[in-house]
Structures are given as structure tokens and as C-alpha cells.
Design an enzyme around this catalytic site. Structure first.
Site, short mmCIF file in Angstrom:
data_model
loop_
_atom_site.label_atom_id
_atom_site.label_comp_id
_atom_site.label_asym_id
_atom_site.label_seq_id
_atom_site.Cartn_x
_atom_site.Cartn_y
_atom_site.Cartn_z
CD GLN A 217 -9.55 24.53 -27.79
OE1 GLN A 217 -8.79 24.46 -26.84
NE2 GLN A 217 -9.18 25.09 -28.93
CB CYS B 270 -7.96 29.75 -30.90
SG CYS B 270 -9.11 28.59 -30.14
CG LEU B 271 -4.77 24.22 -31.37
CD1 LEU B 271 -4.53 22.92 -30.60
CD2 LEU B 271 -3.85 24.28 -32.58
N GLY C 160 -1.95 25.12 -25.76
CA GLY C 160 -2.98 24.77 -24.79
C GLY C 160 -4.16 24.15 -25.51
CG HIS D 287 -11.28 27.33 -25.15
ND1 HIS D 287 -12.07 27.51 -26.28
CD2 HIS D 287 -10.00 27.51 -25.56
CE1 HIS D 287 -11.29 27.80 -27.31
NE2 HIS D 287 -10.03 27.81 -26.91
CG HIS E 214 -6.81 31.04 -25.42
ND1 HIS E 214 -6.82 31.83 -26.56
CD2 HIS E 214 -7.32 29.84 -25.81
CE1 HIS E 214 -7.30 31.12 -27.57
NE2 HIS E 214 -7.61 29.91 -27.15
CD GLU E 215 -6.16 26.63 -23.83
OE1 GLU E 215 -7.19 25.98 -24.05
OE2 GLU E 215 -5.46 27.10 -24.74
#
Ligand SMILES: [Zn+2]
Length: 182
Positions: A50, A90-91, A45, A136, A132-133
Site C-alpha cells: 500500500q 481500506c486506506l 492496518g 494485501h 485484510h492485511e
């Protein structure tokens, strides 16, 4: 176009994102960039903040074998079930994974790139992914969801990560006029 993924410490990751109001070419380009960047990084994701764009949109690629994938704009979540812990990454905190509690079931309602209502119903990884997304988009990171002890361990690992403290790129300002709801 591949975009630079913003790392923990970048203020854009802590800024609540604005709702998408213009369903135009620029939005479609943003979604394509998110998809390409997510794929290149093998992420499940990726949320617009991000890549430095403070708008409420994310892409995802997770779920069962074939992998559910798509995007969601202005999401609203309906969560159910008792929180379950599982490893999460997480990226924006590359190379780090920590057990994080999440609701096991999620219904995410929002819009697609054409402004049409869509719904994603997910369990396990997909449920975790949409939580999670969506976090963000509210400036929340998965470390915020951990209990105090786990968060302390995670922060120690973050401070020891080789990318930590890298210079922060400038925030891209959206040319859209942003109307805030009160
Ligand atoms: Zn993330």
C-alpha cells in the site's frame, strides 16, 4: 517518514509481494514508515504494497480498548469459525466501507523485525484486520471477498469516488536481491 498510500487501480496492489529475507535497517525503516503512515491516516492496518513496496510485511493497530499494535512479517494464517459479515474499509479505497465476510478467529504466525518468530491470536476486529492485511500481500483486496452483488455495489461506489482515476505513482523497486522459492 510519511509515505503516499497507493489507491485502488495502482498495479502494486494487485502484485503478490515477495517474502522478506533481509532483516536489516532498511526493513526497520520500512516498518517505521508503515506505522507513521498508518497512524497519520488513522488506519487499523497498513501493508507494505500500500506504500508501493512489494514485500510481505504489515503493521496493525486494532483490537481491544488499549489497541493491540505491532507488525508482522511473512505471515501465515490459520482461520477458524464460520464467516461473519461486518463493515470493512481500506486506506487504498478511502472513504468507502462495505460489509465483508471474514473468519471470526485468526492465528497469524510470522516474524518480527529481528527475524524472531511471533504469533498474533485475534478475534473480531483483530482477526478481520490480519486477514485484510495478509490479503494485501497476495494482491487481494477486500472487494474480492464480497459476494457478487455486494462487489457490484462496491465497484460502483469506487468508480464514483473522487480519487478514482488519479495518476498512478511509479513503483519503488527494492534494492534487495529477491530469491524466489521455485
Ligand atoms: Zn486495505
Amino acid at each position: 517518514m510519511l509515505r503516499q498510500v497507493r489507491l485502488f487501480g495502482d498495479p502494486v496492489l494487485r502484485t503478490p509481494a515477495d517474502p522478506v529475507r533481509d532483516f536489516d535497517l532498511e526493513l526497520r525503516n520500512l516498518i517505521r514508515d508503515l506505522e507513521e503512515t498508518m497512524q497519520e491516516k488513522s488506519g487499523v492496518g497498513l501493508a507494505a504494497p500500500q506504500i508501493g513496496v512489494s514485500l510481505r510485511v504489515f503493521t496493525f493497530h486494532c483490537g481491544d480498548e488499549e489497541g493491540e499494535h505491532g507488525h508482522l512479517i511473512n505471515p501465515v494464517l490459520d482461520l477458524s469459525g464460520d464467516a461473519e459479515e461486518d463493515d470493512e474499509g481500506c486506506l487504498s479505497l478511502p472513504g468507502l466501507q462495505f460489509p465483508t465476510p471474514r473468519a471470526p478467529r485468526a492465528i497469524a504466525k510470522g516474524l518480527n523485525m529481528h527475524g524472531e518468530p511471533i504469533m498474533i491470536e485475534g478475534t473480531e476486529l483483530l482477526a478481520r484486520c490480519v486477514q485484510h492485511e495478509t490479503d494485501h500481500l497476495d494482491g487481494i483486496l477486500f472487494i474480492d471477498r464480497m459476494d457478487k452483488k455486494q462487489r457490484k455495489l462496491a465497484m460502483k461506489a469506487v468508480r464514483e469516488a473522487e480519487w478514482y482515476g488519479d495518476p498512478i505513482p511509479e513503483i519503488k523497486v527494492s534494492p534487495h536481491s529477491v530469491q524466489r522459492i521455485s
